[in-house]
Design an enzyme around this catalytic site. Sequence first.
Site, PDB file in Angstrom:
ATOM      1  N   GLY A  21       0.825  -1.298   0.017  1.00 38.12           N
ATOM      2  CA  GLY A  21      -0.033   0.024   0.080  1.00 38.12           C
ATOM      3  C   GLY A  21       1.023   1.293   0.146  1.00 38.12           C
ATOM      4  CB  SER A  22       4.357   2.292  -0.884  1.00 38.39           C
ATOM      5  OG  SER A  22       4.373   1.904  -2.456  1.00 38.39           O
ATOM      6  CG  ASN A  42      -4.330  -0.793 -12.802  1.00 35.13           C
ATOM      7  OD1 ASN A  42      -3.988  -0.935 -11.350  1.00 35.13           O
ATOM      8  ND2 ASN A  42      -3.430  -1.236 -13.662  1.00 35.13           N
ATOM      9  CG  HIS A  53       1.201  -1.821 -15.386  1.00 34.39           C
ATOM     10  ND1 HIS A  53       1.132  -3.088 -14.915  1.00 34.39           N
ATOM     11  CD2 HIS A  53       2.378  -1.948 -16.246  1.00 34.39           C
ATOM     12  CE1 HIS A  53       2.089  -3.983 -15.599  1.00 34.39           C
ATOM     13  NE2 HIS A  53       2.598  -3.221 -16.152  1.00 34.39           N
ATOM     14  CG  ASP A 108      -2.003  -3.807 -17.273  1.00 32.12           C
ATOM     15  OD1 ASP A 108      -2.672  -3.110 -16.012  1.00 32.12           O
ATOM     16  OD2 ASP A 108      -1.066  -4.857 -17.158  1.00 32.12           O
TER      17      ASP A 108
HETATM   18  C1  GRF Z   1       3.019  -0.997  -7.786  1.00 35.40           C
HETATM   19  O1  GRF Z   1       4.302  -0.988  -8.385  1.00 35.40           O
HETATM   20  C2  GRF Z   1       1.944  -0.696  -8.724  1.00 35.40           C
HETATM   21  O2  GRF Z   1       2.360   0.160  -9.948  1.00 35.40           O
HETATM   22  C3  GRF Z   1       1.356  -2.055  -8.972  1.00 35.40           C
HETATM   23  O3  GRF Z   1       1.419  -2.659  -7.800  1.00 35.40           O
HETATM   24  C4  GRF Z   1       2.420  -2.163  -6.916  1.00 35.40           C
HETATM   25  C5  GRF Z   1       1.841  -1.745  -5.641  1.00 35.40           C
HETATM   26  O4  GRF Z   1       2.593  -1.291  -4.886  1.00 35.40           O
HETATM   27  N1  GRF Z   1       0.199  -2.129  -9.675  1.00 35.40           N
HETATM   28  P1  GRF Z   1       2.181  -0.655  -3.380  1.00 35.40           P
HETATM   29  O5  GRF Z   1       1.285  -1.817  -2.831  1.00 35.40           O
HETATM   30  O6  GRF Z   1       1.336   0.476  -3.790  1.00 35.40           O
HETATM   31  O7  GRF Z   1       3.322  -0.400  -2.539  1.00 35.40           O
END
Ligand code: GRF
Length: 206
Positions: free
Chosen positions: A12-13, A104, A106, A147
């Site tokens: 969840g960063s 989304n 990606h 995507d």
């Molecule tokens: C990120 O790299 C995002 O692009 C992908 O999943 C990852 C999630 O990272 N869809 P976080 O949980 O937000 O740290």
Amino acid sequence: MLKIVVLISGGGSNLESIMDKIDSGYLNNVLITKVIADREAKGLLKAKNRGYKTKLIDRKIYLNTLDSEILKEIDDETDYIVLAGFLSIIGSELINKFKNRIINIHPSLIPSFCGAGMYGLKVHKAAIDKGVKYSGCTVHFVDEVIDGGLIIDQAIVEVDRFDTAKILQEKILEKEHEILPKVLKILSEKSVSVINGKINIREVGE
Ligand code: GRF
């Protein structure tokens, strides 16, 4: 006020970057009404600890009904659903109800290194194996193609000769934490529509 529900599966960063930018006032017109996870995601606890409403909808229990379970949790006032590292595939029931209102993020420059099975370190390993000089991240609308929806924004990073997949992932994550809030800011302040299959961003009232 732009009301969003954030869906996560992991650390969840990206969610944290949105919460931080709400707290700092950068996203002063955005409200997270709920955070939903499809598994015991660390990010869910982080959101709970910061006072957000959370809901776990376990993908293993709701194998075939994940979409409708998610829909039950999203009220009609919701403007956008934000997939911030959500690993389950969203189905047509949800996509149709929220047409061009699901975004989304990606971790590659779509249309490279994306689609089914392209998540986590696999994306970055593929980019390094291909020898690309630049990679990055993409925020896009979600449609039925994985995507494949319309691209809203992208950011790039340079791939150095000695980058590992892990290093590249970290470099790109930093950019993700900038562009996802940036897109939310645009959605909360400007008029965003789709005209002839292209995204059109205008000042409100223009
Ligand atoms: C990120 O790299 C995002 O692009 C992908 O999943 C990852 C999630 O990272 N869809 P976080 O949980 O937000 O740290």
